[in-house]
Design a protein around this motif. Structure first.
Motif, PDB file in Angstrom:
ATOM      1  N   PHE A 152       5.275  13.993   0.775  1.00 37.80           N
ATOM      2  CA  PHE A 152       5.902  13.451   1.831  1.00 37.80           C
ATOM      3  C   PHE A 152       7.144  14.566   2.350  1.00 37.80           C
ATOM      4  O   PHE A 152       7.849  14.343   3.454  1.00 37.80           O
ATOM      5  CB  PHE A 152       6.746  12.370   1.440  1.00 37.80           C
ATOM      6  N   THR A 153       7.523  15.664   1.540  1.00 35.43           N
ATOM      7  CA  THR A 153       8.644  16.636   2.108  1.00 35.43           C
ATOM      8  C   THR A 153       7.959  18.096   2.253  1.00 35.43           C
ATOM      9  O   THR A 153       8.636  18.952   2.830  1.00 35.43           O
ATOM     10  CB  THR A 153       9.649  16.812   0.814  1.00 35.43           C
ATOM     11  N   GLY A 154       6.453  18.175   2.398  1.00 37.89           N
ATOM     12  CA  GLY A 154       5.915  19.225   2.684  1.00 37.89           C
ATOM     13  C   GLY A 154       5.549  20.393   1.653  1.00 37.89           C
ATOM     14  O   GLY A 154       5.110  21.423   2.021  1.00 37.89           O
ATOM     15  N   ASP A 155       6.063  20.210   0.465  1.00 40.37           N
ATOM     16  CA  ASP A 155       5.647  21.224  -0.513  1.00 40.37           C
ATOM     17  C   ASP A 155       4.737  20.804  -1.324  1.00 40.37           C
ATOM     18  O   ASP A 155       4.774  20.897  -2.552  1.00 40.37           O
ATOM     19  CB  ASP A 155       7.117  21.728  -1.342  1.00 40.37           C
ATOM     20  N   TRP A 156       3.617  20.328  -0.822  1.00 39.08           N
ATOM     21  CA  TRP A 156       2.281  19.697  -1.453  1.00 39.08           C
ATOM     22  C   TRP A 156       1.555  20.949  -2.329  1.00 39.08           C
ATOM     23  O   TRP A 156       0.715  20.493  -3.239  1.00 39.08           O
ATOM     24  CB  TRP A 156       1.490  19.079  -0.629  1.00 39.08           C
ATOM     25  N   GLU A 157       1.982  22.088  -2.016  1.00 35.97           N
ATOM     26  CA  GLU A 157       1.231  23.251  -2.797  1.00 35.97           C
ATOM     27  C   GLU A 157       1.623  23.077  -4.283  1.00 35.97           C
ATOM     28  O   GLU A 157       0.870  23.398  -5.301  1.00 35.97           O
ATOM     29  CB  GLU A 157       1.598  24.606  -2.122  1.00 35.97           C
ATOM     30  N   ILE A 192       0.587  -1.322  -0.006  1.00 39.68           N
ATOM     31  CA  ILE A 192      -0.082  -0.098  -0.072  1.00 39.68           C
ATOM     32  C   ILE A 192       0.765   1.235   0.228  1.00 39.68           C
ATOM     33  O   ILE A 192       0.477   2.185  -0.841  1.00 39.68           O
ATOM     34  CB  ILE A 192      -0.795  -0.148   1.170  1.00 39.68           C
ATOM     35  N   GLY A 193       1.887   1.296   0.993  1.00 36.07           N
ATOM     36  CA  GLY A 193       2.770   2.464   1.017  1.00 36.07           C
ATOM     37  C   GLY A 193       3.654   2.695  -0.452  1.00 36.07           C
ATOM     38  O   GLY A 193       3.851   3.710  -0.770  1.00 36.07           O
ATOM     39  N   GLY A 194       3.945   1.478  -1.081  1.00 35.06           N
ATOM     40  CA  GLY A 194       4.737   1.589  -2.068  1.00 35.06           C
ATOM     41  C   GLY A 194       3.679   2.037  -3.329  1.00 35.06           C
ATOM     42  O   GLY A 194       4.070   2.913  -4.427  1.00 35.06           O
ATOM     43  N   ALA A 195       2.515   1.650  -3.158  1.00 37.20           N
ATOM     44  CA  ALA A 195       1.679   2.138  -4.435  1.00 37.20           C
ATOM     45  C   ALA A 195       1.106   3.673  -4.281  1.00 37.20           C
ATOM     46  O   ALA A 195       1.227   4.353  -5.123  1.00 37.20           O
ATOM     47  CB  ALA A 195       0.291   1.175  -4.141  1.00 37.20           C
ATOM     48  N   ILE A 196       0.985   4.139  -3.098  1.00 36.06           N
ATOM     49  CA  ILE A 196       0.753   5.408  -2.829  1.00 36.06           C
ATOM     50  C   ILE A 196       2.023   6.328  -3.120  1.00 36.06           C
ATOM     51  O   ILE A 196       1.890   7.435  -3.885  1.00 36.06           O
ATOM     52  CB  ILE A 196       0.615   5.665  -1.112  1.00 36.06           C
ATOM     53  N   GLY A 197       3.394   5.884  -2.728  1.00 33.82           N
ATOM     54  CA  GLY A 197       4.601   6.640  -3.412  1.00 33.82           C
ATOM     55  C   GLY A 197       4.587   6.514  -4.975  1.00 33.82           C
ATOM     56  O   GLY A 197       4.847   7.530  -5.465  1.00 33.82           O
ATOM     57  N   PHE A 198       4.358   5.354  -5.456  1.00 33.26           N
ATOM     58  CA  PHE A 198       4.424   5.333  -7.056  1.00 33.26           C
ATOM     59  C   PHE A 198       3.488   6.151  -7.720  1.00 33.26           C
ATOM     60  O   PHE A 198       3.930   7.033  -8.469  1.00 33.26           O
ATOM     61  CB  PHE A 198       4.133   4.059  -7.403  1.00 33.26           C
ATOM     62  N   LEU A 199       2.029   6.039  -7.292  1.00 38.74           N
ATOM     63  CA  LEU A 199       1.058   6.740  -7.819  1.00 38.74           C
ATOM     64  C   LEU A 199       1.621   8.259  -7.613  1.00 38.74           C
ATOM     65  O   LEU A 199       1.224   9.355  -8.784  1.00 38.74           O
ATOM     66  CB  LEU A 199      -0.350   6.513  -7.200  1.00 38.74           C
ATOM     67  N   THR A 200       1.815   8.732  -6.627  1.00 35.49           N
ATOM     68  CA  THR A 200       1.992  10.157  -6.245  1.00 35.49           C
ATOM     69  C   THR A 200       3.094  10.728  -7.230  1.00 35.49           C
ATOM     70  O   THR A 200       3.239  11.679  -7.668  1.00 35.49           O
ATOM     71  CB  THR A 200       2.378  10.362  -4.861  1.00 35.49           C
ATOM     72  N   GLY A 201       4.264   9.819  -7.032  1.00 39.03           N
ATOM     73  CA  GLY A 201       5.484  10.264  -7.890  1.00 39.03           C
ATOM     74  C   GLY A 201       5.191  10.362  -9.486  1.00 39.03           C
ATOM     75  O   GLY A 201       5.810  11.256  -9.950  1.00 39.03           O
TER      76      GLY A 201
END
Length: 146
Positions: free
Chosen positions: A48-53, A29-38
């Motif tokens: 995950f680094t705080g610059d989601w704006e 699940i964590g890998g899927a979240i990271g992959f999809l987001t990236g």
């Protein structure tokens, strides 16, 4: 002559196997979240680094990632509470309480220190980090003290 494992050994192996499956599902699940987001990020942000704006996702991907986050950070841990023994459950509840108390305390302290000019303004990722790190610290403390 081979010995057949006793019922306690069989139960321990079953519990360990279930725990490994649980950790594997959490990692997926964590890998899927990271992959999809990236992979689908159309901006320069990071979840995950705080610059989601600067993060920009297709609405459908945003819904899928949101569902995965709810599954991974809410549903899976709640399900996990039903699968562990009473002692581990107690340690986990102490850790969750430590995380909650640290967050409830940490945000106002951070806001006051910001007002005094000591730290940057509070932000959502920092509050998440307070909760996450304090839970990780509370668990081993609960095990040692208990």
């Amino acid at each position: 002559m081979t010995q057949t494992p006793g019922p306690g050994e069989a139960r321990t192996r079953q519990r360990q196997r279930r725990q490994m499956i649980y950790v594997g599902v959490a990692a997926l699940i964590g890998g899927a979240i990271g992959f999809l987001t990236g992979f689908f990020d159309r901006g320069d942000g990071s979840l995950f680094t705080g610059d989601w704006e600067a993060l920009s996702l297709d609405p459908a991907i945003a819904v899928v990632v949101s569902i995965a986050i709810v599954a991974g950070l809410l549903a899976l841990p709640l399900y996990g509470f039903t699968q562990v023994d009473e002692l581990k459950r107690e340690y986990n509840l102490i850790a969750f309480t430590g995380g909650c108390l640290a967050t409830i305390t940490g945000f106002p302290v951070w806001a006051v220190l910001y007002a005094g000019g000591f730290v940057p303004a509070p932000h959502a990722f920092g509050v998440f980090a307070i909760a996450f790190v304090s839970m990780m610290v509370s668990y081993p403390i609960a095990r040692i003290v208990r």
